[in-house]
Scaffold this motif. Structure first.
Motif, PDB file in Angstrom:
ATOM      1  N   MET A   1      -1.444   4.157 -16.118  1.00  0.00           N
ATOM      2  CA  MET A   1      -1.185   4.506 -14.720  1.00  0.00           C
ATOM      3  C   MET A   1      -2.283   3.967 -13.812  1.00  0.00           C
ATOM      4  N   ARG A   2      -3.509   4.140 -14.222  1.00  0.00           N
ATOM      5  CA  ARG A   2      -4.637   3.625 -13.416  1.00  0.00           C
ATOM      6  C   ARG A   2      -4.556   2.113 -13.260  1.00  0.00           C
TER       7      ARG A   2
ATOM      8  N   GLU B   1       0.831  -1.206   0.000  1.00  0.00           N
ATOM      9  CA  GLU B   1       0.000   0.000   0.000  1.00  0.00           C
ATOM     10  C   GLU B   1       0.870   1.262   0.000  1.00  0.00           C
TER      11      GLU B   1
ATOM     12  N   TYR C   1       3.195   9.648 -10.127  1.00  0.00           N
ATOM     13  CA  TYR C   1       2.353   9.840 -11.308  1.00  0.00           C
ATOM     14  C   TYR C   1       1.718  11.231 -11.309  1.00  0.00           C
ATOM     15  N   ALA C   2       1.161  11.619 -10.183  1.00  0.00           N
ATOM     16  CA  ALA C   2       0.483  12.916 -10.094  1.00  0.00           C
ATOM     17  C   ALA C   2       1.468  14.064 -10.344  1.00  0.00           C
TER      18      ALA C   2
ATOM     19  N   LEU D   1      -2.035   0.968 -10.754  1.00  0.00           N
ATOM     20  CA  LEU D   1      -2.366   1.271  -9.346  1.00  0.00           C
ATOM     21  C   LEU D   1      -3.462   0.374  -8.788  1.00  0.00           C
ATOM     22  N   GLN D   2      -4.128  -0.383  -9.654  1.00  0.00           N
ATOM     23  CA  GLN D   2      -5.188  -1.273  -9.175  1.00  0.00           C
ATOM     24  C   GLN D   2      -4.596  -2.439  -8.393  1.00  0.00           C
TER      25      GLN D   2
ATOM     26  N   ARG E   1       1.554   6.572  -6.866  1.00  0.00           N
ATOM     27  CA  ARG E   1       0.457   7.503  -7.175  1.00  0.00           C
ATOM     28  C   ARG E   1       0.956   8.951  -7.096  1.00  0.00           C
ATOM     29  N   THR E   2       1.756   9.259  -6.103  1.00  0.00           N
ATOM     30  CA  THR E   2       2.317  10.608  -5.954  1.00  0.00           C
ATOM     31  C   THR E   2       3.249  10.944  -7.111  1.00  0.00           C
TER      32      THR E   2
ATOM     33  N   ARG F   1       2.297   1.690  -3.470  1.00  0.00           N
ATOM     34  CA  ARG F   1       1.246   2.161  -4.375  1.00  0.00           C
ATOM     35  C   ARG F   1       0.995   3.658  -4.177  1.00  0.00           C
ATOM     36  N   GLU F   2       0.992   4.105  -2.933  1.00  0.00           N
ATOM     37  CA  GLU F   2       0.780   5.527  -2.639  1.00  0.00           C
ATOM     38  C   GLU F   2       1.956   6.373  -3.147  1.00  0.00           C
TER      39      GLU F   2
END
Length: 153
Positions: free
Chosen positions: A147-148, A34, A44-45, A151-152, A41-42, A37-38
């Protein structure tokens, strides 16, 4: 009879320790996953934000017909460095799964094409500008999908 009780107690203790260890290991793996993944996600953003900022700077340069071509070209040229696109790309390359990397490269290539079109004087009314804009949009859309997916769970 004494040995049977001692053996049963020892066996129970071993089973308890092993099951507790396995449970802790699974919890650790889930927490680590987790956290990874976070972090991804950061990253990617941040990359998408840098690309969006650069795209907006380039777009403003293309739309601002009050400035000279030289001023607009300078603004377009500096858009990627000012927005930190390259730095964010390097971070993405270190962390993203292999399926995302070529798509991020496509976004960067499309962004550079849009920048070059604007540097050479194209305006939003020109077909060349609109083609470059559409390629950037399509490349960004494909990257978002990858990217989505990555992250799944």
């Amino acid at each position: 009879m004494e040995w049977a009780a001692v053996t049963a107690t020892a066996l129970g203790a071993i089973v308890g320790v092993l099951s507790s260890s396995a449970s802790d290991r699974l919890r650790w793996r889930r927490d680590t996953s987790e956290k990874d993944r976070e972090t991804l996600r950061t990253i990617y953003a941040e990359f998408l934000d840098a690309v969006t900022q650069a795209r907006n700077t380039i777009s403003h340069a293309a739309h601002d017909r009050n400035d000279s071509l030289e001023v607009r070209a300078r603004a377009a040229r500096g858009a990627l460095t000012e927005g930190g696109v390259y730095e964010k790309q390097y971070r993405l390359e270190l962390s993203a799964p292999p399926g995302v990397l070529p798509l991020a490269g496509n976004v960067l290539a499309a962004l550079l094409t849009l920048r070059d079109v604007v540097r050479h004087g194209a305006s939003p009314m020109d077909a060349e500008y609109n083609v470059a804009w559409a390629k950037l949009y399509d490349a960004r859309t494909a990257l978002l999908g990858a990217m989505r997916s990555s992250l799944q769970r």
